[in-house]
Enzyme design. Structure first.
Site, PDB file in Angstrom:
ATOM      1  N   ASP A  92      -3.945  -0.742  -4.903  1.00  0.00           N
ATOM      2  CA  ASP A  92      -3.427   0.096  -5.805  1.00  0.00           C
ATOM      3  C   ASP A  92      -2.700  -1.252  -6.644  1.00  0.00           C
ATOM      4  OD1 ASP A  92      -1.091  -0.658  -4.043  1.00  0.00           O
ATOM      5  OD2 ASP A  92       0.137   0.683  -5.224  1.00  0.00           O
ATOM      6  N   GLU A 156       1.278   0.640  -2.418  1.00  0.00           N
ATOM      7  CA  GLU A 156       2.317  -0.169  -2.338  1.00  0.00           C
ATOM      8  C   GLU A 156       3.381  -0.431  -3.504  1.00  0.00           C
ATOM      9  OE1 GLU A 156       3.938  -4.548  -2.419  1.00  0.00           O
ATOM     10  OE2 GLU A 156       2.655  -3.535  -3.941  1.00  0.00           O
TER      11      GLU A 156
END
Length: 451
Positions: A92, A156
């Site tokens: 991500d 994250e």
């Protein structure tokens, strides 16, 4: 590095690495599904899973984590009796911010001036490519000498804790003798660095309300309490005159012992405008690695364009607090919330909500794994010795892994050196750094297996 078979293999694989990173960067995998389609993150997760399968990984799975995102897991068995190493990255990315401000499109990997530009190129899609390069080089040089687990996180950057909660619920999944977190970076381009500390983080949303509804500022302004004005007062109370973080009950005078960050170098790395002062006191390393730091991430209020002459009835802000090692993030959150509530003026109604949190981390740099890493870096970076630095950012998963696996050694390396401008416009990765760190990781696995 050309005399080393591992280095030669990695060098030959760099064109493939660029092509793969181009594919991976193309996914707009921002784990905020109000802004970007879930399908973009799912596409990136499937790409990672397919890459692991192609390398012979077993048990490859998309893990549905409690925050609604997916992490990717795979296991590559090693020789009988071999140690197990867990390699971490995340797919991500941060939103690109102002896409128009990018020199080239943020989700198109573009080579320019010796660097590869694109959102996630360094943080942390490049980190996953680094792991692939290291493993491929080992396969070409006699085989991977350890068992390897790979975990690639899907949220994250959002700090929503999905993988932490999943790991807590399935503690057997990520067990390893050593864990390599590929999500930090060298202190300076070309200077091999391990990160020995991470600040933790807490996110708090503060809401202030004063009126049942907005009022005409001409008719009521001057006596009617302005919620936006109250919020500004509260946020200003979080800093001293010199910009130091001042939260009631939270100490802010710790010192960093170790590699120092020269002020002029920091100004250049941070692109501070001429004439603008740095905030805080003490050494730069004290301020960014050893002390708490508050940042107002966003404010909900009327934009300038289209604003009306009104006294605002309500306003809210999102406040981030970075928490240094030695400070408990849970306690820091309570102090921040208490401070916001205590400093709200005029009897305004105030509410606070903690929406994200992660503990700080301190590594044991005296462990055998660090010795192996130092030896590997000395080969991959001829003439340089491994340095140990702090990191102002947060990787909450580190503390979860340290709690679950107290005997595992945890090392932090990565591609996010200052020129990478992670989280900013025009993020990039140095292909030379990617090559050297891939060699480092491969040599580390060899040396660690033999230790």
């Amino acid at each position: 590095m050309s005399s080393n078979p591992v280095a030669e293999t990695v060098a030959s694989l760099m064109p493939r690495a660029q092509a793969e990173l181009t594919e991976l960067v193309a996914f707009k995998s921002v784990a905020d599904f109000d802004q970007y389609p879930r399908s973009e993150s799912e596409g990136a997760a499937n790409w990672v899973a397919d890459a692991l399968r192609a390398e012979g990984f077993q048990d490859v799975a998309l893990l549905d984590t409690p925050d609604g995102t997916q992490s990717v897991y795979g296991f590559l068995p090693g020789p009988e009796g071999a140690k197990t190493v867990l390699l971490y990255a995340h797919y991500d990315v941060q939103p690109p911010l102002d896409e128009a401000a990018w020199t080239t499109p943020p989700f198109e990997l573009t080579e320019r001036d010796g660097r590869w530009y694109g959102r996630g190129a360094a943080d942390c899609k490049g980190g996953f490519i680094m792991h692939l390069l290291a493993l491929r080089a080992l396969k070409a040089s006699g085989g991977v000498p350890v068992g390897v687990k790979v975990i690639v996180e899907g949220s994250e950057e959002q700090g929503t804790g999905g993988l932490e909660r999943y790991a807590e619920q399935h503690p057997e999944l990520l067990t390893a003798d050593t864990i390599v977190i590929g999500d930090v970076g060298n202190f300076r381009l070309g200077l091999p660095t391990v990160t020995s500390t991470l600040r933790g983080m807490t996110l708090v949303r503060v809401q202030i309300d004063t009126l049942e509804g907005n009022l005409h500022s001409g008719q009521f302004g001057g006596a009617a309490p302005d919620a936006l004005g109250a919020l500004i007062r509260v946020l200003d109370s979080l800093r001293a005159e010199d910009g130091s973080t001042t939260i009631d009950g939270l100490s802010g005078d710790a010192r960093w012992e170790g590699l120092q960050y020269e002020e002029e170098a920091f100004r250049k790395d941070a692109k501070v405008l001429d004439g603008v002062e740095l905030i805080g006191s003490g050494a730069v390393a004290d301020r960014i690695w050893a002390r708490p730091a508050v940042t107002v991430l966003g404010i909900d209020c009327p934009p300038v364009v289209g604003a009306t002459p009104s006294v605002q009835a309500g306003a809210r802000a999102l406040v981030s607090l970075r928490v240094p090692p030695g400070v408990d993030a849970v306690e820091a959150t309570k102090l921040l919330q208490a401070h916001l509530e205590a400093h709200t003026p005029w009897g305004a109604r105030v509410s606070t909500e903690q929406i994200g949190q992660g503990q700080p981390f301190r590594a044991d740099t005296s462990s055998p794994a660090y010795t192996a890493m130092a030896e590997a870096m000395a080969v991959a970076y001829p003439g340089e010795e491994m340095q140990s630095a702090g990191q102002g950012g947060s990787i909450p998963l580190c503390n979860t892994l340290a709690s679950l696996y107290p005997h595992a050694e945890i090392l932090l390396i990565g591609l996010s050196e200052p020129q990478a401008q992670i989280h900013a416009v025009n993020e990039s990765v140095s292909p030379d750094e990617l090559e050297r760190l891939s060699v480092t990781e491969a040599l580390f696995l060899q040396k660690y297996a033999a230790s």
